[in-house]
Design a protein around this motif. Structure first.
Motif, PDB file in Angstrom:
ATOM      1  N   ILE A   1      -0.862   0.239  -0.456  1.00 43.33           N
ATOM      2  CA  ILE A   1      -0.418   0.976  -1.651  1.00 43.33           C
ATOM      3  C   ILE A   1      -1.033   2.368  -1.756  1.00 43.33           C
ATOM      4  O   ILE A   1      -0.575   3.169  -2.578  1.00 43.33           O
ATOM      5  CB  ILE A   1      -0.750   0.179  -2.932  1.00 43.33           C
ATOM      6  N   LEU A   2      -2.032   2.675  -0.930  1.00 43.13           N
ATOM      7  CA  LEU A   2      -2.689   3.971  -1.023  1.00 43.13           C
ATOM      8  C   LEU A   2      -2.312   4.924   0.097  1.00 43.13           C
ATOM      9  O   LEU A   2      -2.558   6.127  -0.025  1.00 43.13           O
ATOM     10  CB  LEU A   2      -4.213   3.794  -1.028  1.00 43.13           C
ATOM     11  N   MET A   3      -1.743   4.418   1.186  1.00 44.98           N
ATOM     12  CA  MET A   3      -1.357   5.292   2.292  1.00 44.98           C
ATOM     13  C   MET A   3      -0.221   6.227   1.862  1.00 44.98           C
ATOM     14  O   MET A   3       0.663   5.840   1.095  1.00 44.98           O
ATOM     15  CB  MET A   3      -0.917   4.460   3.502  1.00 44.98           C
ATOM     16  N   LYS A   4      -0.258   7.455   2.390  1.00 44.47           N
ATOM     17  CA  LYS A   4       0.763   8.436   2.033  1.00 44.47           C
ATOM     18  C   LYS A   4       2.048   8.239   2.835  1.00 44.47           C
ATOM     19  O   LYS A   4       3.129   8.542   2.342  1.00 44.47           O
ATOM     20  CB  LYS A   4       0.228   9.859   2.265  1.00 44.47           C
ATOM     21  N   ARG A   5       1.931   7.730   4.044  1.00 40.22           N
ATOM     22  CA  ARG A   5       3.115   7.531   4.881  1.00 40.22           C
ATOM     23  C   ARG A   5       3.574   6.084   4.804  1.00 40.22           C
ATOM     24  O   ARG A   5       2.752   5.159   4.846  1.00 40.22           O
ATOM     25  CB  ARG A   5       2.820   7.908   6.342  1.00 40.22           C
ATOM     26  N   ALA A   6       4.881   5.913   4.693  1.00 42.87           N
ATOM     27  CA  ALA A   6       5.435   4.569   4.536  1.00 42.87           C
ATOM     28  C   ALA A   6       5.205   3.714   5.778  1.00 42.87           C
ATOM     29  O   ALA A   6       4.990   2.503   5.669  1.00 42.87           O
ATOM     30  CB  ALA A   6       6.936   4.662   4.228  1.00 42.87           C
ATOM     31  N   VAL A   7       5.232   4.326   6.947  1.00 40.71           N
ATOM     32  CA  VAL A   7       5.020   3.570   8.179  1.00 40.71           C
ATOM     33  C   VAL A   7       3.594   3.023   8.234  1.00 40.71           C
ATOM     34  O   VAL A   7       3.367   1.870   8.614  1.00 40.71           O
ATOM     35  CB  VAL A   7       5.313   4.452   9.404  1.00 40.71           C
ATOM     36  N   HIS A   8       2.625   3.820   7.817  1.00 43.01           N
ATOM     37  CA  HIS A   8       1.241   3.363   7.800  1.00 43.01           C
ATOM     38  C   HIS A   8       1.050   2.231   6.784  1.00 43.01           C
ATOM     39  O   HIS A   8       0.293   1.284   7.034  1.00 43.01           O
ATOM     40  CB  HIS A   8       0.310   4.527   7.472  1.00 43.01           C
ATOM     41  N   SER A   9       1.727   2.324   5.650  1.00 44.31           N
ATOM     42  CA  SER A   9       1.643   1.254   4.658  1.00 44.31           C
ATOM     43  C   SER A   9       2.218  -0.042   5.199  1.00 44.31           C
ATOM     44  O   SER A   9       1.647  -1.125   5.007  1.00 44.31           O
ATOM     45  CB  SER A   9       2.387   1.672   3.385  1.00 44.31           C
ATOM     46  N   ALA A  10       3.347   0.049   5.897  1.00 48.02           N
ATOM     47  CA  ALA A  10       3.950  -1.156   6.466  1.00 48.02           C
ATOM     48  C   ALA A  10       3.066  -1.767   7.542  1.00 48.02           C
ATOM     49  O   ALA A  10       2.925  -3.000   7.625  1.00 48.02           O
ATOM     50  CB  ALA A  10       5.329  -0.813   7.044  1.00 48.02           C
ATOM     51  N   LEU A  11       2.429  -0.941   8.354  1.00 39.95           N
ATOM     52  CA  LEU A  11       1.518  -1.466   9.378  1.00 39.95           C
ATOM     53  C   LEU A  11       0.290  -2.118   8.748  1.00 39.95           C
ATOM     54  O   LEU A  11      -0.201  -3.142   9.235  1.00 39.95           O
ATOM     55  CB  LEU A  11       1.099  -0.342  10.316  1.00 39.95           C
ATOM     56  N   SER A  12      -0.213  -1.548   7.657  1.00 40.76           N
ATOM     57  CA  SER A  12      -1.345  -2.161   6.959  1.00 40.76           C
ATOM     58  C   SER A  12      -0.957  -3.517   6.381  1.00 40.76           C
ATOM     59  O   SER A  12      -1.733  -4.483   6.449  1.00 40.76           O
ATOM     60  CB  SER A  12      -1.830  -1.232   5.843  1.00 40.76           C
ATOM     61  N   LEU A  13       0.248  -3.605   5.828  1.00 41.06           N
ATOM     62  CA  LEU A  13       0.713  -4.883   5.301  1.00 41.06           C
ATOM     63  C   LEU A  13       0.889  -5.908   6.413  1.00 41.06           C
ATOM     64  O   LEU A  13       0.593  -7.101   6.229  1.00 41.06           O
ATOM     65  CB  LEU A  13       2.028  -4.681   4.549  1.00 41.06           C
ATOM     66  N   ALA A  14       1.357  -5.466   7.573  1.00 42.15           N
ATOM     67  CA  ALA A  14       1.499  -6.384   8.703  1.00 42.15           C
ATOM     68  C   ALA A  14       0.138  -6.917   9.145  1.00 42.15           C
ATOM     69  O   ALA A  14      -0.013  -8.112   9.455  1.00 42.15           O
ATOM     70  CB  ALA A  14       2.195  -5.669   9.871  1.00 42.15           C
ATOM     71  N   GLY A  15      -0.893  -6.061   9.165  1.00 45.37           N
ATOM     72  CA  GLY A  15      -2.230  -6.529   9.503  1.00 45.37           C
ATOM     73  C   GLY A  15      -2.763  -7.531   8.500  1.00 45.37           C
ATOM     74  O   GLY A  15      -3.400  -8.534   8.867  1.00 45.37           O
ATOM     75  N   THR A  16      -2.493  -7.313   7.208  1.00 45.36           N
ATOM     76  CA  THR A  16      -2.909  -8.270   6.180  1.00 45.36           C
ATOM     77  C   THR A  16      -2.218  -9.609   6.369  1.00 45.36           C
ATOM     78  O   THR A  16      -2.837 -10.678   6.219  1.00 45.36           O
ATOM     79  CB  THR A  16      -2.597  -7.699   4.791  1.00 45.36           C
ATOM     80  N   MET A  17      -0.945  -9.589   6.710  1.00 45.47           N
ATOM     81  CA  MET A  17      -0.221 -10.841   6.929  1.00 45.47           C
ATOM     82  C   MET A  17      -0.761 -11.606   8.139  1.00 45.47           C
ATOM     83  O   MET A  17      -0.822 -12.841   8.126  1.00 45.47           O
ATOM     84  CB  MET A  17       1.270 -10.544   7.111  1.00 45.47           C
ATOM     85  N   ILE A  18      -1.149 -10.888   9.171  1.00 43.46           N
ATOM     86  CA  ILE A  18      -1.714 -11.560  10.343  1.00 43.46           C
ATOM     87  C   ILE A  18      -3.036 -12.240   9.986  1.00 43.46           C
ATOM     88  O   ILE A  18      -3.318 -13.367  10.426  1.00 43.46           O
ATOM     89  CB  ILE A  18      -1.901 -10.545  11.487  1.00 43.46           C
ATOM     90  N   ILE A  19      -3.856 -11.584   9.171  1.00 44.64           N
ATOM     91  CA  ILE A  19      -5.116 -12.196   8.745  1.00 44.64           C
ATOM     92  C   ILE A  19      -4.853 -13.432   7.889  1.00 44.64           C
ATOM     93  O   ILE A  19      -5.561 -14.444   7.994  1.00 44.64           O
ATOM     94  CB  ILE A  19      -5.966 -11.162   7.992  1.00 44.64           C
ATOM     95  N   LEU A  20      -3.837 -13.388   7.038  1.00 46.35           N
ATOM     96  CA  LEU A  20      -3.479 -14.576   6.261  1.00 46.35           C
ATOM     97  C   LEU A  20      -3.065 -15.723   7.185  1.00 46.35           C
ATOM     98  O   LEU A  20      -3.383 -16.890   6.924  1.00 46.35           O
ATOM     99  CB  LEU A  20      -2.344 -14.238   5.291  1.00 46.35           C
ATOM    100  N   ALA A  21      -2.361 -15.398   8.261  1.00 47.83           N
ATOM    101  CA  ALA A  21      -1.997 -16.434   9.225  1.00 47.83           C
ATOM    102  C   ALA A  21      -3.236 -17.042   9.867  1.00 47.83           C
ATOM    103  O   ALA A  21      -3.295 -18.257  10.110  1.00 47.83           O
ATOM    104  CB  ALA A  21      -1.073 -15.836  10.294  1.00 47.83           C
ATOM    105  N   VAL A  22      -4.250 -16.219  10.134  1.00 50.89           N
ATOM    106  CA  VAL A  22      -5.506 -16.747  10.689  1.00 50.89           C
ATOM    107  C   VAL A  22      -6.168 -17.688   9.694  1.00 50.89           C
ATOM    108  O   VAL A  22      -6.702 -18.745  10.062  1.00 50.89           O
ATOM    109  CB  VAL A  22      -6.440 -15.587  11.062  1.00 50.89           C
TER     110      VAL A  22
END
Length: 269
Positions: A33-54
């Motif tokens: 929610i704090l990244m200025k670029r939408a692509v960076h925000s989506a990549l951050s969300l993908a990393g969070t989802m991977i950690i939830l899977a762990v």
């Protein structure tokens, strides 16, 4: 005694795993929610989802962990990344507020969701689980499918509809109508001629016919290398081969041979 030590060791490992991965997950969620670029925000969300899977896999929920990676991280997040890269959202677009008051509304919704989450966790039973054995009597997958497609079927369908709506909304909000006709190649060439900016095409790389590599600068008629013939990226990396001295010697030898040939032709006449 050994069993107690093993349990203590396991609990310490789980605690370390939780605090390390939990911190990374929170940082990734905040970056979303704090990244200025939408692509960076989506990549951050993908990393969070991977950690939830762990986390799911560490707690024995193997089906949920695999679904988290395949469905959410592998399918839905890649869909959002594809949409973002397709519409071409830039940093200026991400900072522009298209709907007035949407930031305050998003803050209020986030605050309300946080209150509901805290209230749910506060009333959750963490020591005794009533009915867990009965629900999972036929297996974890069957029990999860029964809950999703019977008791929580409407919430499941609404969540799918929200994801589709979010994808369509991203395309609608970032779509830009072209207000003027695109310039043709002829018009672009005429504009370059009027402005006097690089009228002819860029010179090819290489030094005459002896070198045609992209990391070798071409020579101008006076023998000096031209910076326009090599890529700026290779020049910034320091990967440009300097063959100007060798090329100058070849140029002088070529001029000498040409002069000798002209001299022989004039002498034969």
């Amino acid at each position: 005694m050994s069993a107690l030590a093993a349990a203590t060791q396991t609990s310490v490992g789980e605690a370390v795993q939780f605090w390390v991965l939990g911190t990374v997950a929170v940082v990734g969620a905040l970056s979303t929610i704090l990244m200025k670029r939408a692509v960076h925000s989506a990549l951050s969300l993908a990393g969070t989802m991977i950690i939830l899977a762990v986390f799911y896999l560490a707690n024995g929920a193997y089906f949920l962990g695999v679904v988290q990676v395949i469905v959410y991280t592998g399918a839905i997040m890649m869909l959002f990344l594809f949409v973002v890269m397709l519409v071409g959202v830039t940093a200026a677009d991400s900072l522009k507020e298209t709907i007035k008051g949407q930031r305050w509304l998003a803050a209020l919704c986030g605050l309300g969701f946080g209150i509901l989450l805290i209230a749910g966790i506060a009333h959750a039973g963490l020591s005794h689980f009533n009915g867990l054995g009965r629900v999972n009597s036929a297996g974890h997958v069957e029990g999860l499918a029964t809950l999703i497609f019977t008791k929580y079927v409407f919430a499941f369908e609404i969540t799918g509809a929200l994801l589709i709506t979010a994808a369509v909304g991203a395309m609608v909000l970032t779509h830009r109508e072209r207000t003027e006709r695109a310039a043709t190649q002829r018009e672009l060439a005429e504009r370059r001629v009027r402005e006097g900016v690089q009228v002819p095409p860029l010179p090819a790389p290489g030094v005459y016919a002896r070198h045609n590599a992209v990391d070798v600068a071409g020579l101008l008629p006076d023998g000096t290398p031209s910076e326009l013939t090599v890529s700026k990226t290779l020049r910034a990396r320091g990967q440009i081969r300097d063959v100007s001295n060798e090329a100058l010697e070849d140029l002088k030898a070529l001029e000498q041979r040409s002069a000798e040939r002209l001299g022989r032709e004039e002498a034969s006449k």
